[in-house]
Design a protein around this motif. Sequence first.
Motif, PDB file in Angstrom:
ATOM      1  N   TYR A 108      -6.434 -19.784 -16.524  1.00 53.53           N
ATOM      2  CA  TYR A 108      -6.571 -20.423 -17.834  1.00 53.53           C
ATOM      3  C   TYR A 108      -5.210 -20.587 -18.503  1.00 53.53           C
ATOM      4  O   TYR A 108      -4.873 -21.641 -19.038  1.00 53.53           O
ATOM      5  N   THR A 109      -4.442 -19.496 -18.486  1.00 51.11           N
ATOM      6  CA  THR A 109      -3.127 -19.537 -19.139  1.00 51.11           C
ATOM      7  C   THR A 109      -2.171 -20.451 -18.391  1.00 51.11           C
ATOM      8  O   THR A 109      -1.390 -21.183 -19.005  1.00 51.11           O
ATOM      9  N   LEU A 110      -2.229 -20.421 -17.062  1.00 47.71           N
ATOM     10  CA  LEU A 110      -1.404 -21.341 -16.268  1.00 47.71           C
ATOM     11  C   LEU A 110      -1.702 -22.782 -16.668  1.00 47.71           C
ATOM     12  O   LEU A 110      -0.783 -23.583 -16.898  1.00 47.71           O
ATOM     13  N   THR A 111      -2.989 -23.120 -16.765  1.00 49.14           N
ATOM     14  CA  THR A 111      -3.367 -24.489 -17.143  1.00 49.14           C
ATOM     15  C   THR A 111      -2.856 -24.835 -18.530  1.00 49.14           C
ATOM     16  O   THR A 111      -2.316 -25.933 -18.761  1.00 49.14           O
ATOM     17  N   THR A 112      -2.985 -23.909 -19.478  1.00 49.42           N
ATOM     18  CA  THR A 112      -2.497 -24.130 -20.839  1.00 49.42           C
ATOM     19  C   THR A 112      -0.999 -24.400 -20.842  1.00 49.42           C
ATOM     20  O   THR A 112      -0.509 -25.312 -21.525  1.00 49.42           O
ATOM     21  N   GLU A 113      -0.253 -23.588 -20.063  1.00 47.44           N
ATOM     22  CA  GLU A 113       1.199 -23.754 -19.999  1.00 47.44           C
ATOM     23  C   GLU A 113       1.581 -25.092 -19.372  1.00 47.44           C
ATOM     24  O   GLU A 113       2.532 -25.748 -19.796  1.00 47.44           O
ATOM     25  N   ILE A 114       0.836 -25.510 -18.362  1.00 45.52           N
ATOM     26  CA  ILE A 114       1.104 -26.801 -17.726  1.00 45.52           C
ATOM     27  C   ILE A 114       0.875 -27.944 -18.719  1.00 45.52           C
ATOM     28  O   ILE A 114       1.702 -28.854 -18.856  1.00 45.52           O
ATOM     29  N   LYS A 115      -0.237 -27.879 -19.434  1.00 48.37           N
ATOM     30  CA  LYS A 115      -0.617 -28.990 -20.309  1.00 48.37           C
ATOM     31  C   LYS A 115       0.247 -29.093 -21.562  1.00 48.37           C
ATOM     32  O   LYS A 115       0.303 -30.155 -22.192  1.00 48.37           O
ATOM     33  N   LYS A 116       0.922 -28.007 -21.941  1.00 52.87           N
ATOM     34  CA  LYS A 116       1.781 -28.094 -23.127  1.00 52.87           C
ATOM     35  C   LYS A 116       3.245 -28.356 -22.770  1.00 52.87           C
ATOM     36  O   LYS A 116       4.076 -28.529 -23.658  1.00 52.87           O
ATOM     37  N   ASP A 117       3.551 -28.415 -21.482  1.00 52.41           N
ATOM     38  CA  ASP A 117       4.910 -28.702 -21.020  1.00 52.41           C
ATOM     39  C   ASP A 117       5.037 -30.210 -20.814  1.00 52.41           C
ATOM     40  O   ASP A 117       4.307 -30.803 -20.012  1.00 52.41           O
ATOM     41  N   ALA A 118       5.956 -30.831 -21.522  1.00 55.80           N
ATOM     42  CA  ALA A 118       6.094 -32.289 -21.477  1.00 55.80           C
ATOM     43  C   ALA A 118       6.356 -32.814 -20.076  1.00 55.80           C
ATOM     44  O   ALA A 118       5.958 -33.933 -19.744  1.00 55.80           O
ATOM     45  N   SER A 119       7.002 -32.021 -19.238  1.00 58.62           N
ATOM     46  CA  SER A 119       7.342 -32.476 -17.888  1.00 58.62           C
ATOM     47  C   SER A 119       6.230 -32.209 -16.872  1.00 58.62           C
ATOM     48  O   SER A 119       6.323 -32.640 -15.722  1.00 58.62           O
TER      49      SER A 119
END
Length: 311
Positions: A249-260
């Motif tokens: 869940y946290t991995l997905t959140t971090e991916i989706k909030k990273d512009a790149s």
Amino acid sequence: MSGILDTVNQRTQLVGQNRLELLTFRLMRKQRYGINVFKVKEVLQCPKLTLMPNLHPLVKGVAHIRGKTLSVIDMSLATGGLPIQDPENRFIIISEFNRSTQAFLVGSVERIVNMHWESILPPPGGTGKSTYLTAVTEIEGELVEILDVEKILNEISPVNEEVSEEILAQKAVFEEGGTAPNVVLVADDSSVARRQVKRAVETIGYEVLLAHDGRDALIKLQEMAKEGCIYDKLALVISDIEMPEMDGYTLTTEIKKDASLKNLHVVLHSSLSGVFNEAMVKRVGADAFIPKFDPDELSAAVINAVKGQEK
């Protein structure tokens, strides 16, 4: 014990962000173990077991519980220890893994501990490929081992890992003239799960980049993004949910909030099928959820994700 049983029933419905609740237990040794409460359906004193012919050596017997017949797996024997004696005075943890329900015979059940995934660490170096550990943590100064239940279950009843000819034919039709990248990142802390996913993805013609947990996956993704547009290098991410240090869940959140990274297609692939909260998948922005482990379903999800990028 009744307090623990009530708490298990209530908390199996919870979904937390980068946190978990461990039900701690012991086998025949002093060592303390933990299992994610999300996977626990019930904890019971072990009922009368029935012996049946041709049972696997790790199965103590079968039990009839709430209209179902469940195999009762001796968790101590399954992890290389001594068999659990006096089962009628022991407990069973009824769990749901990989689309099926099992009962694990344990020596004693203790309590539920609220933890953060940052406190759950990969096994120490040198444990070897034969270990049944998937992670470790410390509670009240005592080492707690989290077992690779998927490995245990696969040894008792191996799952089909072959991708069907029908799925391979779909891939063959689709790949003509395709321009999407050919690499899939797979994040999972279970060695058995990594191998299963890797085999399925490679069978349909994609290369696999492996990560051992969410933090490892995020570091790999960020490093790839620094070297150029990640969408030219990576087709999608397949991630387990339960992982040390950083969950899916946290991995997905971090991916989706990273512009790149935010446009990467993320598939959550978990054995948490029985208590899974679909609202959580939408909240963190994952593109799909697939319960473990069906090679055709997983392969089709990869093909469909790449198709979407080709449009």
